[in-house]
Every structure is written in C-alpha cells, then in structure tokens.
Design a protein around this motif. Structure first.
Motif, PDB file in Angstrom:
ATOM      1  N   GLY A   8       2.566  46.751  10.677  1.00 18.92           N
ATOM      2  CA  GLY A   8       3.789  45.984  10.825  1.00 18.92           C
ATOM      3  C   GLY A   8       3.693  44.754  11.695  1.00 18.92           C
ATOM      4  N   GLY A   9       2.548  44.535  12.316  1.00 16.29           N
ATOM      5  CA  GLY A   9       2.403  43.354  13.142  1.00 16.29           C
ATOM      6  C   GLY A   9       2.320  42.089  12.307  1.00 16.29           C
ATOM      7  N   TYR A  93      -0.262  45.711  19.971  1.00 17.95           N
ATOM      8  CA  TYR A  93       0.595  46.864  20.232  1.00 17.95           C
ATOM      9  C   TYR A  93      -0.114  48.127  19.754  1.00 17.95           C
ATOM     10  CZ  TYR A  93       4.480  43.900  21.565  1.00 17.95           C
ATOM     11  OH  TYR A  93       5.291  43.004  22.226  1.00 17.95           O
ATOM     12  N   TYR A  94      -0.145  49.118  20.641  1.00 18.92           N
ATOM     13  CA  TYR A  94      -0.849  50.360  20.392  1.00 18.92           C
ATOM     14  C   TYR A  94       0.122  51.542  20.400  1.00 18.92           C
ATOM     15  CZ  TYR A  94      -5.052  47.714  21.661  1.00 18.92           C
ATOM     16  OH  TYR A  94      -6.057  46.781  21.736  1.00 18.92           O
ATOM     17  N   CYS A  95      -0.130  52.462  19.499  1.00 20.20           N
ATOM     18  CA  CYS A  95       0.591  53.726  19.464  1.00 20.20           C
ATOM     19  C   CYS A  95      -0.195  54.745  20.288  1.00 20.20           C
ATOM     20  CB  CYS A  95       0.703  54.177  18.006  1.00 20.20           C
ATOM     21  SG  CYS A  95       1.646  55.655  17.730  1.00 20.20           S
ATOM     22  N   ASN A  96       0.520  55.639  20.942  1.00 20.05           N
ATOM     23  CA  ASN A  96      -0.123  56.609  21.822  1.00 20.05           C
ATOM     24  C   ASN A  96       0.564  57.958  21.747  1.00 20.05           C
ATOM     25  OD1 ASN A  96       0.444  57.884  24.779  1.00 20.05           O
ATOM     26  ND2 ASN A  96      -1.708  57.274  24.612  1.00 20.05           N
ATOM     27  N   THR A 109      -2.011  46.867  16.465  1.00 21.64           N
ATOM     28  CA  THR A 109      -1.561  45.864  15.511  1.00 21.64           C
ATOM     29  C   THR A 109      -1.123  44.635  16.310  1.00 21.64           C
ATOM     30  OG1 THR A 109      -0.099  45.438  13.620  1.00 21.64           O
ATOM     31  CG2 THR A 109       0.826  46.774  15.409  1.00 21.64           C
ATOM     32  N   LEU A 110      -1.545  43.468  15.861  1.00 20.57           N
ATOM     33  CA  LEU A 110      -1.314  42.238  16.610  1.00 20.57           C
ATOM     34  C   LEU A 110       0.062  41.656  16.284  1.00 20.57           C
ATOM     35  CD1 LEU A 110      -2.329  39.927  18.439  1.00 20.57           C
ATOM     36  CD2 LEU A 110      -3.346  38.896  16.377  1.00 20.57           C
TER      37      LEU A 110
END
Length: 115
Positions: A8-9, A93-96, A109-110
C-alpha cells in the motif's frame, strides 16, 4: 515462521491519504497485538501505532488524529489509514508483532510524501 507482508505504500502529495495493509500468516492472528513502525532516512525506527487483541489502540503523538490503525481478524490483516499526510511522514513503514517473546517484522513499504 511468522510472515508479515506489507503493501500500500507509494508517492502521495502533502494532504493526501494512503492505506497500508499488513497480511500475517503462521500466527494465531486474533490474539496478537499488531503494530506499525516507521523509519525515515538517517533516523531510528519509531512506533507509529499499535492495536491489541481487544482492539485497543495507541498512537505516536505525531500521528494522532491523522492515522487510524485497525484489524480484520477474518483476513489476518491489519491496516493503517493515513490521512492529511505530511512530508515528515516520509519513511519505510514496517508491520510488527511479537510471538513467544520474539519480534517479527515485515520487509516494509515505502511511503513518500511530496510537498
């Protein structure tokens, strides 16, 4: 092995919106807290938002009122709706999530916000 895949970036103008998605696999998604972090060039990774299994949320002060984190347990997916984007939101952006005491991360995702 837990897998997290962000999408989605992209490039958006200041004031615009994007929605990020994070699809999780190989975890019992509904019981796990999920978080979004970001890392801007030359800066440390920082927490953006987190949602727990009870759908309680917490946000960084810099995004309160502009970003919304949510989750769809049926789809094993967490979302980050980002509105009123600013150039300073530019980052990967990173998911964790944390499982068994171990932190797991997606590849990121940038998001680029132009002024």
């Amino acid at each position: 092995q837990v897998q997290l895949v962000e999408s989605g970036g992209g490039l958006v103008q200041a004031g615009g919106s994007l929605r990020l998605s994070c699809a999780a696999s190989r975890i019992i998604f509904s019981i796990n807290a999920m978080g979004w972090y970001r890392q801007a060039p030359g800066k440390q990774r920082e927490l953006v938002a987190v949602i727990d299994s009870g759908r309680n949320t917490n946000y960084a002060d810099s995004v309160k009122g502009r970003f919304t984190i949510s989750r769809d347990n049926a789809k094993n997916t967490t979302y980050l709706q980002m509105n009123s984007l600013k150039p300073e939101d530019t980052a990967v952006y990173y998911c964790n999530t944390k499982v068994g005491g171990m932190n797991y991360w997606g590849k990121g995702t940038l998001v680029t916000v132009s002024s």
